[in-house]
Motif scaffolding. Structure first.
Motif, PDB file in Angstrom:
ATOM      1  N   ARG A  14       0.830  -1.213   0.000  1.00  0.00           N
ATOM      2  CA  ARG A  14       0.000   0.000   0.000  1.00  0.00           C
ATOM      3  C   ARG A  14       0.869   1.269   0.000  1.00  0.00           C
ATOM      4  NH1 ARG A  14      -5.420  -0.359   1.439  1.00  0.00           N
ATOM      5  NH2 ARG A  14      -6.146  -2.492   1.653  1.00  0.00           N
ATOM      6  N   ASP A  51      -3.078   7.262   5.465  1.00  0.00           N
ATOM      7  CA  ASP A  51      -3.319   7.451   4.024  1.00  0.00           C
ATOM      8  C   ASP A  51      -3.376   6.139   3.240  1.00  0.00           C
ATOM      9  OD1 ASP A  51      -3.429  10.121   4.398  1.00  0.00           O
ATOM     10  OD2 ASP A  51      -1.319  10.468   3.934  1.00  0.00           O
ATOM     11  N   ARG A  92      -4.730   3.395   3.895  1.00  0.00           N
ATOM     12  CA  ARG A  92      -5.973   2.600   4.035  1.00  0.00           C
ATOM     13  C   ARG A  92      -7.105   3.137   3.168  1.00  0.00           C
ATOM     14  NH1 ARG A  92      -3.611  -1.648   6.240  1.00  0.00           N
ATOM     15  NH2 ARG A  92      -2.005  -0.848   7.579  1.00  0.00           N
ATOM     16  N   LYS A  93      -6.873   4.280   2.509  1.00  0.00           N
ATOM     17  CA  LYS A  93      -7.952   4.894   1.711  1.00  0.00           C
ATOM     18  C   LYS A  93      -8.292   4.038   0.492  1.00  0.00           C
ATOM     19  CE  LYS A  93      -7.938   9.344   3.476  1.00  0.00           C
ATOM     20  NZ  LYS A  93      -6.968  10.364   3.716  1.00  0.00           N
ATOM     21  N   LEU A  94      -9.563   4.182   0.051  1.00  0.00           N
ATOM     22  CA  LEU A  94     -10.037   3.370  -1.071  1.00  0.00           C
ATOM     23  C   LEU A  94      -9.234   3.649  -2.349  1.00  0.00           C
ATOM     24  CD1 LEU A  94     -12.166   1.191  -1.626  1.00  0.00           C
ATOM     25  CD2 LEU A  94     -13.725   2.973  -2.356  1.00  0.00           C
ATOM     26  N   GLU A  95      -8.749   4.881  -2.480  1.00  0.00           N
ATOM     27  CA  GLU A  95      -7.947   5.251  -3.652  1.00  0.00           C
ATOM     28  C   GLU A  95      -6.711   4.341  -3.759  1.00  0.00           C
ATOM     29  OE1 GLU A  95      -8.575   7.124  -6.004  1.00  0.00           O
ATOM     30  OE2 GLU A  95      -6.787   8.072  -6.849  1.00  0.00           O
ATOM     31  N   SER A 144      -6.479   1.340  -2.209  1.00  0.00           N
ATOM     32  CA  SER A 144      -6.988  -0.033  -2.397  1.00  0.00           C
ATOM     33  C   SER A 144      -7.275  -0.316  -3.872  1.00  0.00           C
ATOM     34  CB  SER A 144      -8.268  -0.253  -1.595  1.00  0.00           C
ATOM     35  OG  SER A 144      -8.027  -0.068  -0.232  1.00  0.00           O
ATOM     36  N   LEU A 191     -14.202   1.977   7.016  1.00  0.00           N
ATOM     37  CA  LEU A 191     -13.944   3.190   6.239  1.00  0.00           C
ATOM     38  C   LEU A 191     -14.872   4.320   6.673  1.00  0.00           C
ATOM     39  CD1 LEU A 191     -13.353   1.605   2.706  1.00  0.00           C
ATOM     40  CD2 LEU A 191     -11.655   2.747   4.103  1.00  0.00           C
ATOM     41  N   ARG A 211     -13.763   5.910   9.759  1.00  0.00           N
ATOM     42  CA  ARG A 211     -12.609   6.790   9.529  1.00  0.00           C
ATOM     43  C   ARG A 211     -13.002   8.075   8.829  1.00  0.00           C
ATOM     44  NH1 ARG A 211      -8.489   2.801   8.959  1.00  0.00           N
ATOM     45  NH2 ARG A 211      -9.225   2.311   6.899  1.00  0.00           N
ATOM     46  N   ASP A 219     -14.289   8.226   5.678  1.00  0.00           N
ATOM     47  CA  ASP A 219     -14.174   8.175   4.217  1.00  0.00           C
ATOM     48  C   ASP A 219     -15.568   8.111   3.603  1.00  0.00           C
ATOM     49  OD1 ASP A 219     -11.533   8.093   4.653  1.00  0.00           O
ATOM     50  OD2 ASP A 219     -11.145   6.167   3.714  1.00  0.00           O
ATOM     51  N   GLU A 220     -15.754   8.827   2.514  1.00  0.00           N
ATOM     52  CA  GLU A 220     -17.062   8.791   1.854  1.00  0.00           C
ATOM     53  C   GLU A 220     -17.061   7.715   0.785  1.00  0.00           C
ATOM     54  OE1 GLU A 220     -18.407  12.587   0.527  1.00  0.00           O
ATOM     55  OE2 GLU A 220     -18.087  13.442   2.517  1.00  0.00           O
ATOM     56  N   VAL A 221     -17.608   6.577   1.117  1.00  0.00           N
ATOM     57  CA  VAL A 221     -17.629   5.464   0.167  1.00  0.00           C
ATOM     58  C   VAL A 221     -19.005   4.821   0.213  1.00  0.00           C
ATOM     59  CG1 VAL A 221     -15.170   4.890   0.289  1.00  0.00           C
ATOM     60  CG2 VAL A 221     -16.707   3.917   1.969  1.00  0.00           C
TER      61      VAL A 221
END
Ligand code: DC
Length: 234
Positions: A39, A93, A95-98, A100, A165, A168, A170-172
């Motif tokens: 990551r 940073d 762990r963000k979906l971006e 992933s 997420l 945390r 994060d907007e997902v």
């Protein structure tokens, strides 16, 4: 020396790091999150703009490898080691979906794997380590004393990751997370180099319907059995 090497592999979001951390803490072992290293390299690629319009510039990333410095530093407040990229803490940073979204692409590059596997083997050379990832029992430590392979139903895994997420901030959406979990499983299991697969001697833990406490007790029992056997053999 009765310390053992514990390799934990399995699909995305099966709770590998939770169980690995718990085991390491209880046994007084070092915990290494190998996924954090892939990551961190992906974060590097994003920040260096080596990923643009969905395309990863593999050659540039390979050229940059010698100048990328990864390190783990123990955070006593959290109780585990956090990953540093070129001396900066990037634990949040990565762990963000971006990240992933692209990490499986970075992880399929042979040169990337060569670099990270060498670091991982060095970290585990004195045993007393719990490492989680995708190829720990098959490639990094094929001689590990205990190998676990974690699995769970995809929607259950996506639900867990989605909650994490959201917590945390994060907007997902759930759909995005599920799609990412399935996408990574596919790439991780079908890539040419070190694909995710169960080592022949790994013990499978399906935690679809298992609580964390039950899972930990079961795994700790197994680990203690292996450690005691090793003491007897010594
Ligand atoms: O464990 P994780 O989900 O944080 O890992 C992120 C990605 O890194 C995963 O989709 C595949 C890759 N990975 C790998 O290829 N080999 C490892 N030993 C660990 C992770």
């Amino acid at each position: 020396m009765s310390k053992i090497t514990i390799a934990i592999d399995g699909y995305s979001s099966t709770g590998k790091s939770t169980i690995a951390r718990q085991l390491a803490e209880t046994l007084g072992y070092i915990y290494v999150d190998s996924g954090a290293m892939y990551r961190a390299l992906t974060l590097y690629a994003l920040r260096a703009e080596l990923i643009q319009n969905d395309v990863l510039d593999k050659e540039k990333l390979i050229q940059s490898l010698p100048s990328i410095f990864l390190q783990f530093t123990f955070n006593p407040k959290k109780g585990y080691a956090e990953v540093y990229l070129n001396n900066k803490n990037v634990e949040g940073d990565i762990r963000k979906l971006e990240v992933s979204k692209y990490v499986s692409r970075v992880a399929e590059i042979p040169e990337v794997r060569r670099k990270l596997v060498a670091i991982q083997q060095e970290m585990g050379k004195n045993k007393g380590v719990v490492m989680d990832g995708r190829d720990i029992g098959t490639v990094v430590f094929p001689e590990a004393d205990l190998k676990l392979f974690l699995t769970a139903a995809p929607d259950k895994r996506a639900t867990r990751r989605y909650k994490e997420l959201l917590e945390r901030g994060d907007e997902v959406t759930f759909e995005e997370v599920l799609e990412n979990v399935e996408f990574r499983d596919h790439i991780d299991s079908t890539r040419a180099v070190s694909p995710l697969k169960k080592a022949e001697d790994a013990i499978v833990i399906d935690n679809t319907d298992m609580g964390l406490k039950e899972q930990f007790e079961r795994v700790l029992n197994i680990a203690n059995r292996v450690i005691n056997q090793k003491k007897k053999d010594a």
